[in-house]
Design an enzyme around this catalytic site. Structure first.
Site, PDB file in Angstrom:
ATOM      1  N   THR A   1       1.029  -1.271   0.176  1.00 58.60           N
ATOM      2  CA  THR A   1      -0.463   0.091  -0.223  1.00 58.60           C
ATOM      3  C   THR A   1       0.712   1.574  -0.014  1.00 58.60           C
ATOM      4  O   THR A   1       0.498   2.174  -0.834  1.00 58.60           O
ATOM      5  CB  THR A   1      -1.242   0.221   1.086  1.00 58.60           C
ATOM      6  OG1 THR A   1      -1.401  -1.097   1.002  1.00 58.60           O
ATOM      7  CG2 THR A   1      -1.861   1.392   1.243  1.00 58.60           C
TER       8      THR A   1
ATOM      9  N   LYS B   1      -8.454  -0.762  -5.513  1.00 58.87           N
ATOM     10  CA  LYS B   1      -8.237  -2.316  -4.382  1.00 58.87           C
ATOM     11  C   LYS B   1      -9.389  -2.977  -4.673  1.00 58.87           C
ATOM     12  O   LYS B   1     -10.134  -3.165  -4.499  1.00 58.87           O
ATOM     13  CB  LYS B   1      -8.332  -1.759  -3.193  1.00 58.87           C
ATOM     14  CG  LYS B   1      -8.224  -2.870  -2.387  1.00 58.87           C
ATOM     15  CD  LYS B   1      -7.308  -3.300  -1.530  1.00 58.87           C
ATOM     16  CE  LYS B   1      -6.284  -4.170  -0.798  1.00 58.87           C
ATOM     17  NZ  LYS B   1      -5.098  -4.162  -0.506  1.00 58.87           N
TER      18      LYS B   1
END
Length: 239
Positions: A16, A37
């Protein structure tokens, strides 16, 4: 199609934060960015997920999710336990394609590693990347054990005909041990692809303005950065 899929050699390797760094560097280069995502797990319905964390760090990106499940498990397992529909590779690809119509770059972040299962049929992020025809950036850890998982992932990508533009070290320690220093030189060899960056440990805790200004320094020019792989290797690698 301006889509880059981002996977890791496993969980907690810095995907991330690397995704945020790539987004920040692209924004600094004047490109519009969306972050998707594929499957968010371990986050409640009103909590910020990884896509919003990327937006917090990187700046004005479009943040989206395909599916969300409350337990911190593999997406297929989390979906089954929650009694919800599993996300499928085709859904991920279609969501990315829609975002690509209005953005210069779409970053698709996976969950865990490349072959973590999305559904009972065995669909994975690799299948979504194949449907998109998109390259897959690999985020690896710095220390002992990373060479094996990096090589296995690189081999799997190639066996599926997926492009691996390079590897980014997701969390480079302030005081690297011998294994980490040796791995700087060995990672490109086992991956068969160049090292495209090294994000410092703790970068995700930086204030967003600091993160955004520093991000291009952590990534190679291929990722809109200024990071020099040769210089980094000469400085950090063990003699």
């Amino acid at each position: 199609m301006p889509v880059l899929v981002i996977t890791g050699t496993g969980t907690e390797v810095g995907k991330t934060v690397v995704t945020a760094a790539v987004a920040a560097a692209a924004l600094a280069a004047g490109r519009s960015v969306a972050v998707l995502k594929a499957a968010q797990t371990g986050v409640g319905p009103h909590e910020a997920g990884d896509a919003l964390e990327v937006a917090r760090l990187a700046g004005p990106v479009t943040a989206a999710e395909v599916a969300r499940y409350p337990e911190p498990l593999a997406p297929g397992t989390a979906a089954r336990r929650a009694g919800r529909a599993a996300v499928r590779p085709r859904e991920v690809a279609e969501a990315a394609e829609k975002l690509a119509v209005e953005h210069d770059l779409v970053l698709v972040e996976g969950a865990g590693g490349l072959l973590v299962r999305f559904d009972a049929a065995g669909g994975t992020l690799a299948d979504a990347a194949r449907l998109l025809g998109a390259p897959v950036l690999l985020v690896a850890s710095a220390g002992l054990g990373t060479l094996n998982t990096t090589e296995l992932t690189a081999r799997e990508l190639r066996s599926r005909g997926l492009a691996l533009p390079g590897v980014v070290i997701g969390s480079w320690p302030d005081a690297p041990d011998l294994a980490s220093r040796c791995n700087v030189a060995d990672l490109p060899d086992v991956a068969g692809a160049p090292l495209l960056g090294a994000v410092p440990a703790g970068a995700g805790a930086l204030a967003p303005p600091t993160f955004r200004s520093a991000a291009p320094n952590w990534l190679a020019p291929r990722l809109d950065g200024t990071w020099d792989a040769t210089g980094f290797t000469l400085h950090e690698a063990a003699p």
